[in-house]
Each structure stands twice: as structure tokens, then as C-alpha cells.
Design an enzyme around this catalytic site. Sequence first.
Site, PDB file in Angstrom:
ATOM      1  N   ALA A  90     -20.090  28.727  -2.084  1.00  0.00           N
ATOM      2  CA  ALA A  90     -19.981  27.450  -2.882  1.00  0.00           C
ATOM      3  C   ALA A  90     -18.267  27.161  -3.033  1.00  0.00           C
ATOM      4  O   ALA A  90     -17.593  26.644  -3.903  1.00  0.00           O
ATOM      5  CB  ALA A  90     -20.245  27.637  -4.619  1.00  0.00           C
ATOM      6  N   GLY A  91     -17.899  26.961  -1.738  1.00  0.00           N
ATOM      7  CA  GLY A  91     -16.639  26.282  -1.433  1.00  0.00           C
ATOM      8  C   GLY A  91     -16.407  24.864  -1.693  1.00  0.00           C
ATOM      9  O   GLY A  91     -17.500  24.218  -1.613  1.00  0.00           O
ATOM     10  N   HIS A 109       1.965  -8.407  14.825  1.00  0.00           N
ATOM     11  CA  HIS A 109       2.350  -7.585  13.677  1.00  0.00           C
ATOM     12  C   HIS A 109       0.923  -7.623  12.756  1.00  0.00           C
ATOM     13  O   HIS A 109       0.255  -6.529  12.364  1.00  0.00           O
ATOM     14  CB  HIS A 109       3.454  -7.573  12.993  1.00  0.00           C
ATOM     15  CG  HIS A 109       3.610  -6.439  11.974  1.00  0.00           C
ATOM     16  ND1 HIS A 109       4.265  -5.139  12.429  1.00  0.00           N
ATOM     17  CD2 HIS A 109       3.609  -6.368  10.829  1.00  0.00           C
ATOM     18  CE1 HIS A 109       4.265  -4.316  11.181  1.00  0.00           C
ATOM     19  NE2 HIS A 109       4.151  -5.101  10.231  1.00  0.00           N
ATOM     20  N   THR A 120       0.827  -1.202   0.166  1.00  0.00           N
ATOM     21  CA  THR A 120      -0.086   0.125  -0.009  1.00  0.00           C
ATOM     22  C   THR A 120       0.710   1.311   0.042  1.00  0.00           C
ATOM     23  O   THR A 120       2.287   1.161   0.138  1.00  0.00           O
ATOM     24  CB  THR A 120      -1.069   0.212   1.159  1.00  0.00           C
ATOM     25  OG1 THR A 120       0.078   0.168   2.487  1.00  0.00           O
ATOM     26  CG2 THR A 120      -1.450  -1.398   1.554  1.00  0.00           C
ATOM     27  N   CYS A 121       0.264   2.396   0.127  1.00  0.00           N
ATOM     28  CA  CYS A 121       1.217   3.461  -0.008  1.00  0.00           C
ATOM     29  C   CYS A 121       2.092   3.897   1.316  1.00  0.00           C
ATOM     30  O   CYS A 121       2.899   4.586   1.512  1.00  0.00           O
ATOM     31  CB  CYS A 121       0.504   4.912  -0.453  1.00  0.00           C
ATOM     32  SG  CYS A 121      -1.076   4.973   0.422  1.00  0.00           S
TER      33      CYS A 121
END
Lengths: 423, 267
Positions: free
Chosen positions: A190-191, A99, A49-50
Site C-alpha cells: 500500500a505505497g 515568445h 505563475t511559479c
Amino acid sequence: MALFVAGVSHKNAPVALREQLAVEEDKLRELLGDIQRDGVLPEVVVLSTCNRVEVYGVADAPGEARAMAFRHLCRYRGLDFSAVESVLYTHLDAEAVRHAFRVAASLDSMMIGEPQILGQVKDAFALAQACETVGPQLHTLFSQAFGVAKRVRTETEIARHAVSVSFAAVELAKKIFAGLARRAVLLVGAGKMSELAAKHLVEQGAFPVYVTNRTWARAQDLARALSGTAVPWDEMDTALASVDIVVTSTGAPEPVVKAAAVARVMHGRRGRPLFFIDIAVPRDVEPGVDGLQDVYRYDIDDLKQVVDANLRERAREAQRAETLVEREVGKFLTRQGEVEVIPTIVSLRARLEEIRVSEVKRTLTRLPDATPETRAAIDALSTAMINKILHAPITKLRESSRAGASRSWREAVHELFGLGRRS
Amino acid sequence: MHPSLINPAVVGYICAMGLALAYLVQRHELVHRLSVLATLAAWAVHTVALIVRAVELGAPPLGSLLDAISVAVWVIVLVEVMIEQRSGLRVLSAFVLPIVVLLSLKTTTSRPANLAPVLASAWIWIHIALAMVGFAAFVFNFVGAIMYLLQERQLKGKRPGAFYYRLPALETLDRLTFRTLALGFPFLTVGLLLGAIWARTAWGSALTFDPLAFFSLVAWIIYAGTLAGRAAAGWHGRRAAYFAIVGFAALVLTLGAGLFLPGRHGS
């Protein structure tokens, strides 16, 4: 055979290294195939994974197996293994089990309790299964890990409290209103962030959604995107009277929602609470509304404060989760340990029973006049003897197994009783 | 109340309260389950004790104020468990059980055997029973108000603490206080009316001064005012919560008057 896990994660390796080691799925298939062909790793699962790249494996020589697996990995990514080797961590047996459980339960994640990791571990396991690199040991390990992860999620609140500002706002809304179904939402401005918050609210059943903006076209665009209704800017007060939740994120230099206007609106609401989520800086809602009953206003700093409190709450829950994991590791090892010696115990029993039955038969043929009572007594005597003899070795086997050192004992038993070659 | 059985029941309620408070602090699944178990066990013993007492007296165990309080406690615990099961409001017990314990500690003392003969009538039992059911409802009214104020403080203060995480939504709590008020009020009203009517038949006048009757009338006025305010003026939330607390204080004085001051309800 020893269980091990080796790899790098956000804890010990910078993203620069992790991204170099990460492998995508089709490459992973090839990698698993290559590793298996070498024959040092009869069982292997690779998790990429990242935030972590890890090899879970079962091998006679974990050190060698680890080096081999990562050499393959480095070859795929054109890396020098010696550079990677120095940062690799390795966990063996009990440590490896712990782990695996902690990773699946999201206790080892960068953001503790984040839900994605369990899915990623499941995918990695499924891929290894598809490539037929999973054997009985890893199968037990991973199915247990999934169970532990599920328990941690349901029995602790490790993943419950929002850690993003927009989700924290949704949770606050749920502490004010009994459920968000059919609560009307008004978006002022409208953010991007307010759009996200509105989406979360809609997912929880909030309806209808009104959008107002100084630029009419922009209001219409966003209303369309959220399947809502655009409201002209100067009719904002009318909308305030009917909605339950207001999300503001204009770029206006001055507050656009005045306390006096809100006070007027509150009269007609008969105690229906009004919740302002003010994500704008400078703020869009006058802080003066805090003095009004049934009005709740959270600006960006307030929301951050809630997120911080949520993180502390998660950390507290993580402590509880760790205890739970520790208990599960213990249970797993006990079971695992005894599993190892069960075949030996079974064949040992079978062997002695075989001897007993044949000897009893021989004796009884020489005693044709024996009464049924005598026959039963002889049978009982022989059984009792066998059980007495077996008691010590079986206990010893179980103990050694729980201590993780059953191998020599198993071999000795096989040799001494002529049980044939199996391990 | 049967003295040999009431003590285990009270001990059970105390254990359950301790566990419920522990659950409030450290949300542990097991602690909650133990708390529910302790509550149910204590309640079962309490039930047996009430039956034994009724058999002994040959009448409902409502003849003295202490007996009546014991019955009220029994109702409160039953309702608490039911609400908790139905709504999943697991912290409710942490608020209700301390009140249960305080009330039931008082009931462990000895008490007169039965009603004075002048009082014996079917109406008197109904008077006491209705008043006690009303009282039970107002315990939840009070607890709902406390929880509302705690949660409202957390939300207005914008610093989420333990109660923010444990208590339900404000709206849920406001609804709880409203419903318990709407439920308790008719019971209290009819209970009081029956008492007044009975006083007239027994003593010739409905209005002679009795401390318990006086404070219960005060409580009734407060609750009537709150209900009217809720219905007509849209009272809710914090204001309704304050009134619920004041009303309950009047009810506590009512019980205190009955227990410690001489009067027709006194022991």
C-alpha cells in the site's frame, strides 16, 4: 506603438527571485489598475505563475513602460527594482509574438509540453480583460496564441507521452491491453506511488480493484479509498489468476510474487496477458517472470527508462512544434502588418473615388449629347486611371507595413492626399 | 490487366508506400494524408485498368495467375484503406503497401490472354476469386503477426523504440491476426475444394501433382493447424504469430510455384 513582453522565467531567474515577484490574483487586479492609471501602457496583460512573471504590453516607449510596470510590481512585493531590472528579458514586436506563442504552446516550459501553462495564460488574459486593460493588439495576439497552442497540442505529440512513472505505467498497460475498461487491478502493498498508479488506471476505466496487504486493516483502508475489495494476503495467488494488472509496492525484503507461482497461474489464463508494475525497492516480483509468455514486468528502473524514452520523444516533437510556431509567427506578422495600413488604404481609395465621381459628373453635364457608350468610356477611363495611380502607393504601404515601418509612409500619404488626421 | 494503365497504378502504389514509410519514421500529418491520397488515386486507376481488362477479355480478369494477383492486390488495398479508416491504425499501410508493391510489380509483365478452353466454366472463376480473397486476408494475417512480434519485442525488451510508440496494443494485434485467419480460412478451404473438384472434371483426377496445388495444400494445413490450436489449445500471441508467418511463406511459395514452375496454374 510597439508590442513587447518583459519578465523573468525559470530560464533566467532562480526560484528565489521568481517567488518574490509572483503575484496572486486579487493583487494582480490592483496592479493592472495601477499600471493603467499611469497611462504609458494602453494595453497590458500580466502573467504570473511559479515559473514565470511576465508583462505583455503595447506602448509607444516599451523601455519606459517596462520599467514602470515592474516598478509597480516591485513596490507590491517590497523589492528593489534595480535588483530585478538586471535579470529582466525583453522581447519586442516579432520576438514578442514568438515568445507569446511559445509560452502558450508550452515550448518555453520547464517541462516541455506540460498542459497547465495554457490555462494559466488564458486566466491571465481573462483577468486583464475583466480589468479592461486588453486592447485590439493584445486581443489578437492572445487569441492567436491560444489557436497556435491548440494546433501544437493536436498536431504534434509534444504532450502525449507520459513523463511520470505512474503515467508511464498506464501507457504501457495500454500497449498491452486494447483499452483498460473493465481490466481488473490488484494492488499488492500500500505505497503512495502504487495508490497513484491505481488511481490513474481506474480513471482509464480499470475495474474492479483488489487490494492485498500483510496488514489486513491497511488493505481494507486502501480498498475503501479506491472503492475496491480487500483480499487476504494468503489468497494473493487466487487473485493473480483473475486480474490483468498487478501493482506492487510492499516493503518486503524478498520478492513476494514468485516466478513459479506466476507460471502456475498463467496456465489457467488462456493467454490473457498479465502486467506487473513493480514500484517497490527491493523489488516485489521475481525478475524470472520475464521468461514467461504473456507476462510483462516493469520495475522502477524499467519505468524510468520508459520515461526517459518518452522525454526524448517529446523533445523530437518539440522540434516539430517549433517549426509550426515559426510558421504561425510569420503568418501573424504578415496579417498584423497589413492590418496597420488598411484604414489608410481605404481612405485613400475613398478620397480618389470621390474626386473621380465628382469630376466625371462635371464633365458629363458639359456633354449633354454624349451617347451611353461615350459615358461608359469616360467612366471606365477615369476608373482605370485611378487604379493605375493607386497601385504603387498601395503596394508600397503594404510592403512597409510588413517590414514593420509603415508609420512614416502612412503619415506621408495622409498629408499628401489630405486624408485628415488619423494614424 | 491493361498494360498502359497498370504502370501508373503501380507507380502510385510505390509513391504511397514511400510516403507511408516516411510517416512511420517521421509522424507528419501531411505525409499521412498524401499517402492516403496516393493510395486512393492508384487504386482508382487500378480499378479502371481491371475494368478495361475485363472488357477486353469478355470475362473476369482472373484467367491467368498474374491477372488474379492483380485482383488480389486490388482487394488488399481496398481492405487496407477500410481498416485504417475504421480503426485509426495509421501505420498499417507502411506494412501492407510494400507487399502490395512487390505483388503488383510482378503484374506489370505481359501475360497470356485468357484461360485455356478446357478450363472455361463458372466454377473456375469462383475457385480463383475465393482463393484470392483468402490470400488477401492472409496478407493482413501476416502483417498483424509481424506487428505483434515487433511490439512484443519492444515490451519484453523494456526499451521503447519507434515501434512502441507507433504500433497499437498487443491485444489489438493478436485480435487482428485471429480475425484475418478466421476470415481467410473458409475462403481458402472452399477455393481449394472447388479447384480439386474442377481438376477432377477437367483432367479426370483431383490428385495429380501440380506445384501450386501442392504448396497451397501445405499452406492450408498450416492455417488449419493454427486455427485448431487457437480454438482448442488457446494458442495466441507469439506462437500464433510464428504460424501466421510460416503459413504466409507457404502462400508465397504457392504463388511462386504458379508463376515459375510448369503446371496447370502456370503461365
